[in-house]
Design an enzyme around this catalytic site. Sequence first.
Site, mmCIF file in Angstrom:
data_model
loop_
_atom_site.group_PDB
_atom_site.id
_atom_site.type_symbol
_atom_site.label_atom_id
_atom_site.label_comp_id
_atom_site.label_asym_id
_atom_site.label_seq_id
_atom_site.Cartn_x
_atom_site.Cartn_y
_atom_site.Cartn_z
ATOM 1 N N GLU A 158 0.861 -1.177 0.000
ATOM 2 C CA GLU A 158 0.000 0.000 0.000
ATOM 3 C C GLU A 158 0.897 1.227 0.000
ATOM 4 O O GLU A 158 1.955 1.226 0.634
ATOM 5 C CB GLU A 158 -0.900 0.064 1.241
ATOM 6 C CG GLU A 158 -2.000 -0.974 1.281
ATOM 7 C CD GLU A 158 -1.553 -2.269 1.954
ATOM 8 O OE1 GLU A 158 -2.291 -3.254 1.865
ATOM 9 O OE2 GLU A 158 -0.458 -2.295 2.561
ATOM 10 N N TYR A 214 7.533 2.154 -7.847
ATOM 11 C CA TYR A 214 6.911 0.833 -7.883
ATOM 12 C C TYR A 214 6.486 0.474 -9.306
ATOM 13 O O TYR A 214 6.668 -0.670 -9.742
ATOM 14 C CB TYR A 214 5.731 0.760 -6.906
ATOM 15 C CG TYR A 214 6.118 1.080 -5.473
ATOM 16 C CD1 TYR A 214 7.335 0.660 -4.938
ATOM 17 C CD2 TYR A 214 5.282 1.824 -4.660
ATOM 18 C CE1 TYR A 214 7.702 0.963 -3.636
ATOM 19 C CE2 TYR A 214 5.635 2.132 -3.349
ATOM 20 C CZ TYR A 214 6.847 1.706 -2.846
ATOM 21 O OH TYR A 214 7.194 2.008 -1.551
#
Length: 146
Positions: A105, A117
């Site tokens: 998250e 990411y």
Amino acid sequence: MIEYRKMGRDDITSVVAIEEESFATPWTHDIFEHEMTGNAYAHYVVAVQEGEVIGHCGMWIVLDECHITNVAVRKRWRGNGIGEGLMRQAIALCKEMNVRLMTLEVRVTNHTAQNLYRKLGFQDGGIRKNYYADDHEDALVMWVEL
């Protein structure tokens, strides 16, 4: 030269200091102590420069799935690829352990982390509403198949 290695109990004080300068609700010494001694699923890597721990990445690996719990780099070292290095170490460890899926998250406003990411192959998976306790900000769930 940055060295990446498995985190040891001697690293906890440095890791907590990084947490405190990185997060509104940092993990405590006791939490990391438990992670290192009482959580068989926990795995941590640290980035070290000239003997100083300058970053860390934690993950819980259960069967063939990995959940990234935290990634943080000392403020003065940010923007130098340390976070990417930590994540690449985490991915390498997961591949060694035959993990097939990684998830995490990230704050919906943390575009720098989201871009990192995505660079590593993570995809957007959904939103967790009011995820963060400090300000109730939403979290973007991201995942990658290895």
